[in-house]
Scaffold this active site. Structure first.
Site, mmCIF file in Angstrom:
data_model
loop_
_atom_site.group_PDB
_atom_site.id
_atom_site.type_symbol
_atom_site.label_atom_id
_atom_site.label_comp_id
_atom_site.label_asym_id
_atom_site.label_seq_id
_atom_site.Cartn_x
_atom_site.Cartn_y
_atom_site.Cartn_z
ATOM 1 N N GLY A 179 47.196 41.387 32.719
ATOM 2 C CA GLY A 179 45.847 41.510 32.174
ATOM 3 C C GLY A 179 44.990 40.315 32.546
ATOM 4 O O GLY A 179 45.297 39.578 33.489
ATOM 5 N N CYS A 180 43.936 40.097 31.809
ATOM 6 C CA CYS A 180 43.030 38.983 32.081
ATOM 7 C C CYS A 180 43.802 37.665 32.077
ATOM 8 O O CYS A 180 44.537 37.372 31.143
ATOM 9 C CB CYS A 180 41.917 38.945 31.035
ATOM 10 S SG CYS A 180 40.784 37.547 31.230
ATOM 11 N N PHE A 181 43.610 36.875 33.122
ATOM 12 C CA PHE A 181 44.406 35.648 33.233
ATOM 13 C C PHE A 181 44.027 34.583 32.214
ATOM 14 O O PHE A 181 44.779 33.639 32.003
ATOM 15 C CB PHE A 181 44.371 35.071 34.645
ATOM 16 C CG PHE A 181 43.043 35.053 35.367
ATOM 17 C CD1 PHE A 181 41.826 34.942 34.703
ATOM 18 C CD2 PHE A 181 43.015 35.134 36.754
ATOM 19 C CE1 PHE A 181 40.625 34.903 35.381
ATOM 20 C CE2 PHE A 181 41.807 35.094 37.456
ATOM 21 C CZ PHE A 181 40.609 34.982 36.768
#
Length: 233
Positions: free
Chosen positions: A56-58
């Site tokens: 997902g979003c880092f």
């Protein structure tokens, strides 16, 4: 009051004030999965090692590993595609082949590769979601492990099989194991994002809970002060 709990409480207050509480709840980070440690792991070594994972979003994945004891660096970036497409605008289009990833440098005398994967599969993201995490959708948000060598690949493969057989998830893991062609660090403004923007609505709803889950689920591995890419003065 714990500093780690303050943003969560502010999140609730701000969401209610803005009439966004329902939206925030719908996009909230998933609860932690309590999972067994890996049956197969790498032995301790003297030299620093690297691990690359995507989930997902880092921003949130980086924040989690910045709080893990034994981790000396956690850098947000891109893995899976080519150098020419390793930039945020292109990756966000979902056609670059890249996943938003985090490169973790760690001391294997303090934390093993398998223990990092346990954190990854438990609190850093939901590995059962295919090409999405929370409010973010697309292959750039896929769950993926990028082993740097055959030993890491064997540990990751064995652990995924073990977790699928353990019955602790509602469905089979969607995590892929992909060759690590290269890791490309993300733009500077993505590094240490949670620390720099603690009151961002996205961060408070989706990522602060992940760090809180790390502290609750793995108290012996949690450190309060994160290791940052760009330390503050």
């Amino acid at each position: 009051m714990s500093a780690s709990l303050l943003p969560r409480k502010l999140c609730v207050a701000l969401a209610a004030a803005c009439g966004l509480l329902a939206t925030a709840a719908a996009g909230a980070a998933e609860p932690a999965f309590v999972i067994p440690p890996p049956a197969l792991d790498q032995p301790a070594a003297a030299a620093p090692q690297k691990a690359v994972v995507a989930g997902g979003c880092f921003w949130g994945v980086q924040a989690v590993f910045q709080h893990v004891k034994g981790v000396t660096s956690a850098v947000s970036g891109y893995a899976g595609g080519q150098a020419g497409t390793a930039n945020y605008d292109t990756v966000s289009g979902g056609r670059s082949g890249h996943a938003e990833a985090v490169e973790i440098t760690y001391d294997p005398a303090q934390v093993s590769y398998g223990q990092l994967l346990q954190v990854y599969f438990s609190v850093a993201h939901d590995p059962t979601q295919l090409n999405r995490q929370g409010p973010d959708t697309g292959p750039q948000y896929r769950s993926a492990v990028f082993p740097s060598d055959d030993s890491q690949r064997k540990v990751a493969e064995a652990y995924i099989a073990q977790l699928n057989q353990a019955g602790v998830y509602p469905k089979a893991l969607a995590t892929t194991i992909e060759p690590l062609k290269a890791f490309y660090p993300a733009e500077d403004y993505h590094q240490d994002y949670l620390v720099r923007h603690p009151y961002s609505m996205y961060i408070m709803v989706n990522d602060v809970p992940k760090v809180e889950n790390l502290a609750k689920t793995f108290p012996a591995r949690y450190r309060d002060k994160p290791v940052l890419v760009k330390p503050t003065s």
